[in-house]
Scaffold this motif. Sequence first.
Motif, mmCIF file in Angstrom:
data_model
loop_
_atom_site.group_PDB
_atom_site.id
_atom_site.type_symbol
_atom_site.label_atom_id
_atom_site.label_comp_id
_atom_site.label_asym_id
_atom_site.label_seq_id
_atom_site.Cartn_x
_atom_site.Cartn_y
_atom_site.Cartn_z
ATOM 1 N N ALA A 85 0.823 -1.211 0.000
ATOM 2 C CA ALA A 85 0.000 0.000 0.000
ATOM 3 C C ALA A 85 0.860 1.266 0.000
ATOM 4 N N MET A 86 1.968 1.248 0.709
ATOM 5 C CA MET A 86 2.788 2.455 0.825
ATOM 6 C C MET A 86 3.760 2.658 -0.332
ATOM 7 N N TYR A 87 4.224 1.584 -0.942
ATOM 8 C CA TYR A 87 5.281 1.709 -1.940
ATOM 9 C C TYR A 87 4.899 1.256 -3.342
ATOM 10 N N HIS A 88 3.768 0.595 -3.504
ATOM 11 C CA HIS A 88 3.421 0.055 -4.822
ATOM 12 C C HIS A 88 1.945 0.249 -5.156
ATOM 13 N N ASN A 89 1.379 1.392 -4.779
ATOM 14 C CA ASN A 89 -0.017 1.682 -5.067
ATOM 15 C C ASN A 89 -0.196 1.894 -6.574
ATOM 16 N N LEU A 90 -0.832 0.947 -7.216
ATOM 17 C CA LEU A 90 -0.981 0.976 -8.670
ATOM 18 C C LEU A 90 -1.774 2.173 -9.168
ATOM 19 N N PHE A 91 -2.666 2.690 -8.339
ATOM 20 C CA PHE A 91 -3.548 3.762 -8.773
ATOM 21 C C PHE A 91 -2.840 5.117 -8.854
ATOM 22 N N LYS A 96 4.061 3.291 -18.458
ATOM 23 C CA LYS A 96 5.260 2.499 -18.137
ATOM 24 C C LYS A 96 5.676 2.631 -16.677
ATOM 25 N N GLU A 97 5.316 3.751 -16.017
ATOM 26 C CA GLU A 97 5.649 3.914 -14.593
ATOM 27 C C GLU A 97 4.939 2.867 -13.734
ATOM 28 N N ARG A 98 3.810 2.373 -14.222
ATOM 29 C CA ARG A 98 3.019 1.411 -13.460
ATOM 30 C C ARG A 98 3.624 0.006 -13.510
ATOM 31 N N ASP A 99 4.354 -0.323 -14.582
ATOM 32 C CA ASP A 99 4.822 -1.694 -14.807
ATOM 33 C C ASP A 99 5.591 -2.301 -13.636
ATOM 34 N N PRO A 100 6.631 -1.648 -13.096
ATOM 35 C CA PRO A 100 7.346 -2.297 -11.986
ATOM 36 C C PRO A 100 6.469 -2.451 -10.737
ATOM 37 N N HIS A 101 5.554 -1.517 -10.551
ATOM 38 C CA HIS A 101 4.682 -1.609 -9.382
ATOM 39 C C HIS A 101 3.662 -2.743 -9.547
ATOM 40 N N LEU A 102 3.166 -2.911 -10.765
ATOM 41 C CA LEU A 102 2.264 -4.031 -11.023
ATOM 42 C C LEU A 102 2.964 -5.348 -10.736
#
Length: 123
Positions: A85-91, A96-102
């Motif tokens: 929730a703190m480091y990988h919030n997909l929303f 392309k910024e979303r890819d590593p978090h996904l």
Amino acid sequence: MTLATTFILIGRIVFGLFFLIAGLRNFAGFKTRIPSKTNYGWDLPPPIVALGFAMQLIGGLSLVLGFWTIYGAALLIVFLVLATAMYHNLFLFHGKERDPHLYLVLVNITLAAGLLQIIGLSL
């Protein structure tokens, strides 16, 4: 000991080592982890960061030693939920910024699912 219980034991120990090693590495590099900027733009206070690393250590050690395994696995699930929730919030990311978090969200969900299996086998 049956083959199934041997595999379960090995799996639990390897799973625990994953978190134990991560916690040790995080504490060893603590100064490089501070400040710890969340996806929301604010820094977590160092004691909170240390608490997260301690959760990794305690939970991992619990799985490795087979001591309070259910509580250790539950602690690691809490850690994964909070860290995600703190480091990988997909929303908060697009394109392309979303890819590593996904990818990391999916990894953390998979780790949590494995920890649920450990809890189920320990009941």
